[in-house]
Write an enzyme that holds these catalytic residues in place. Structure first.
Site, PDB file in Angstrom:
ATOM      1  N   PHE A 131      34.548  38.786  33.699  1.00 41.89           N
ATOM      2  CA  PHE A 131      34.132  38.304  32.379  1.00 41.89           C
ATOM      3  C   PHE A 131      35.301  37.564  31.749  1.00 41.89           C
ATOM      4  O   PHE A 131      36.400  38.111  31.637  1.00 41.89           O
ATOM      5  CB  PHE A 131      33.684  39.447  31.457  1.00 41.89           C
ATOM      6  CG  PHE A 131      33.246  38.945  30.112  1.00 41.89           C
ATOM      7  CD1 PHE A 131      31.976  38.390  29.948  1.00 41.89           C
ATOM      8  CD2 PHE A 131      34.097  38.968  29.014  1.00 41.89           C
ATOM      9  CE1 PHE A 131      31.567  37.886  28.717  1.00 41.89           C
ATOM     10  CE2 PHE A 131      33.698  38.466  27.787  1.00 41.89           C
ATOM     11  CZ  PHE A 131      32.430  37.928  27.639  1.00 41.89           C
ATOM     12  N   ASP A 218      43.800  37.121  33.345  1.00 41.53           N
ATOM     13  CA  ASP A 218      43.122  37.385  32.074  1.00 41.53           C
ATOM     14  C   ASP A 218      43.421  38.833  31.698  1.00 41.53           C
ATOM     15  O   ASP A 218      42.827  39.760  32.238  1.00 41.53           O
ATOM     16  CB  ASP A 218      41.615  37.142  32.246  1.00 41.53           C
ATOM     17  CG  ASP A 218      40.832  37.413  30.968  1.00 41.53           C
ATOM     18  OD1 ASP A 218      41.343  38.113  30.084  1.00 41.53           O
ATOM     19  OD2 ASP A 218      39.681  36.928  30.876  1.00 41.53           O
ATOM     20  N   LYS A 247      42.239  40.239  22.050  1.00 37.13           N
ATOM     21  CA  LYS A 247      41.843  41.572  21.567  1.00 37.13           C
ATOM     22  C   LYS A 247      42.907  42.338  20.753  1.00 37.13           C
ATOM     23  O   LYS A 247      42.911  42.248  19.546  1.00 37.13           O
ATOM     24  CB  LYS A 247      41.300  42.402  22.724  1.00 37.13           C
ATOM     25  CG  LYS A 247      39.978  41.815  23.257  1.00 37.13           C
ATOM     26  CD  LYS A 247      39.152  42.799  24.025  1.00 37.13           C
ATOM     27  CE  LYS A 247      37.724  42.343  24.177  1.00 37.13           C
ATOM     28  NZ  LYS A 247      37.431  41.563  25.370  1.00 37.13           N
TER      29      LYS A 247
HETATM   30  C1  LIG Z   1      36.776  40.203  25.558  1.00 37.21           C
HETATM   31  C2  LIG Z   1      37.211  39.434  26.733  1.00 37.21           C
HETATM   32  C3  LIG Z   1      37.188  38.021  26.740  1.00 37.21           C
HETATM   33  C4  LIG Z   1      36.612  37.206  25.617  1.00 37.21           C
HETATM   34  O1  LIG Z   1      37.293  37.385  24.421  1.00 37.21           O
HETATM   35  P1  LIG Z   1      36.629  36.837  23.055  1.00 37.21           P
HETATM   36  O2  LIG Z   1      37.678  37.124  22.021  1.00 37.21           O
HETATM   37  O3  LIG Z   1      35.373  37.624  22.850  1.00 37.21           O
HETATM   38  O4  LIG Z   1      36.350  35.414  23.232  1.00 37.21           O
HETATM   39  C5  LIG Z   1      37.681  37.379  27.871  1.00 37.21           C
HETATM   40  N1  LIG Z   1      38.158  38.062  28.920  1.00 37.21           N
HETATM   41  C6  LIG Z   1      38.196  39.417  28.942  1.00 37.21           C
HETATM   42  C7  LIG Z   1      38.756  40.114  30.138  1.00 37.21           C
HETATM   43  C8  LIG Z   1      37.710  40.142  27.864  1.00 37.21           C
HETATM   44  O5  LIG Z   1      37.715  41.479  27.906  1.00 37.21           O
END
Ligand SMILES: *Cc1c(COP(=O)(O)O)cnc(C)c1O
Length: 394
Positions: A131, A218, A247
């Site tokens: 994701f 990520d 986050k």
């Molecule tokens: C939450 C998340 C995203 C997206 O972040 P947003 O602030 O919602 O755009 C991307 N990658 C990972 C691994 C995430 O947990």
């Protein structure tokens, strides 16, 4: 609660819960019911709700200077970049306002890096089950079909391989001359707290070095002490070329960051990328305070200890139960994977004053605040275990 929300777009499957205030690991609804928060706004409020020092920083900065623009120098942004560079051992930072935006920056860097090497159709390896966000580029990179469905045509330039499969990466290295980077989560979060084999990240580092690819991690969910180290890749003893954060960086203030090293730090020049809000004084002052607290109180260590305790409590009670596939986790990224869909547990837990999450249908995900005390960690287990047992016995 109970409002019809008829003017909100129906983009979310919301639970019938609304909170009025929060303090530390606790949220309270308008009727005064208290909930132990074991999800932290999805790994955002690592330092708990309304941390007084963060609230104070926001109040002070908001009455001093909130926004100027990246037309000008922003000393607080510069300081925040210096801090992140020191913590990561990496070179430069671009600031955005969300995780998806941080990943957009990473994707653009990979493409421009490719073009500068003479590759006209650069491709980024991405993983099944991943994701990366909801913008067009990041949903195209995302492995979950449900996130992509209906939004075709997707962005081209992504090549999908299974997660935790080095042979697939090596196969791409020999067969696809367009690959310029790999974008991967060190631990898949939304995908169900999927932890790759020991050695996976180190091997990716080596393959990237051998092929002149960028290793782009990520760490939006795993970063900033949650895994028991500042960044999850530090468990593997490697340094990525690109790392994205968001986050927990603002503990609730929207801040994203794309951190780059070596060759990746020389890709963007003036005019290649930008953001109106990115790294503004309010966001930067907040994130600096978050980093101060994480560092001063050694929350990496705390997350490692609390996570080990919670995993042990859950594993002792549940790991051998029929219907439990696995209890797993690193630091305070924890999961109980069952052999059947268990979404109904979320409201059952809330009724007992515990906030949890279910992801990938069958995975109970726990992302408690790093500030949880030992007794609060034990309380999470005490509230959750009987619910899971009851659910399995049905
Ligand atoms: C939450 C998340 C995203 C997206 O972040 P947003 O602030 O919602 O755009 C991307 N990658 C990972 C691994 C995430 O947990």
């Amino acid at each position: 609660m109970g409002s019809k929300m008829q003017h909100l777009m129906t983009t979310y499957n919301r639970l019938p819960l609304a909170f009025a205030r929060g303090e530390g690991v606790w949220l309270e609804d308008s009727e005064g019911n208290k909930y132990l928060d074991a999800i932290s706004g999805i790994a955002v409020c690592g330092l708990g709700h309304c941390h007084p020092e963060i609230s104070k920083a926001i109040c002070e900065q908001s009455s001093t200077l909130m926004h100027t623009s990246n037309l000008y120098e922003i000393p607080l942004q510069t300081r925040l970049a210096d801090r992140l560079a020191k913590l990561t051992g990496m070179d430069r930072v671009f600031f955005a306002n969300s995780g998806a935006e941080a990943n957009e920056a990473a994707i653009k860097i990979a493409r421009l890096y490719g073009h500068k090497k003479g590759i006209d159709t650069p491709s980024i390896l991405v993983c099944e089950g991943s994701f990366h966000g909801r913008t067009m580029a990041t949903l195209s990179a995302t492995g979950n079909r449900k996130v992509r469905a209906g939004f075709e045509p997707l962005l081209r330039g992504f090549s999908r391989i299974p997660f935790n499969d080095l042979d697939a990466v090596r196969h791409a290295a020999t067969n696809d001359q367009n690959v310029v980077a790999i974008l991967v989560e060190p631990i898949q979060g939304e995908g169900g707290i999927k932890i790759p084999d020991q050695g996976y990240l180190a091997a990716l580092r080596e393959i990237c070095d051998d092929n002149g690819w960028l290793l782009m991690l990520d760490e939006i969910q795993t970063g900033l002490c949650r895994s028991g180290k500042w960044f999850a890749h530090q468990h593997a003893g490697i340094v990525p070329d690109v790392m994205t954060l968001a986050k927990a960086l603002g503990n609730g203030m929207p801040v994203g960051a794309c951190v780059v090293n070596k060759a990746a730090s020389e890709v963007f020049g003036p005019g290649n990328h930008g953001s109106t809000f990115g790294g503004n004084p309010l966001a930067s002052a907040t994130a600096l305070t978050v980093l101060d607290i994480l560092e001063r109180e050694n929350f990496a260590n705390q997350a490692a200890q609390s996570g080990a305790l919670l995993k042990q409590l859950l594993a002792d009670a549940l790991a051998d139960k029929h219907g439990v596939k696995e209890v797993r986790g690193v630091g305070l990224l924890l999961a109980i994977e069952l052999n059947k869909p268990c979404g109904e547990l979320v409201m059952q837990a809330a009724d007992k004053g515990l906030l949890i999450n279910v992801t990938a249908d069958t995975v109970i995900r726990l992302l408690p605040p790093l500030v949880a005390s030992e007794s609060e960690i034990r309380e999470i287990a005490t509230r959750l275990i009987p619910l899971v047992e009851e659910f399995l016995n049905k």
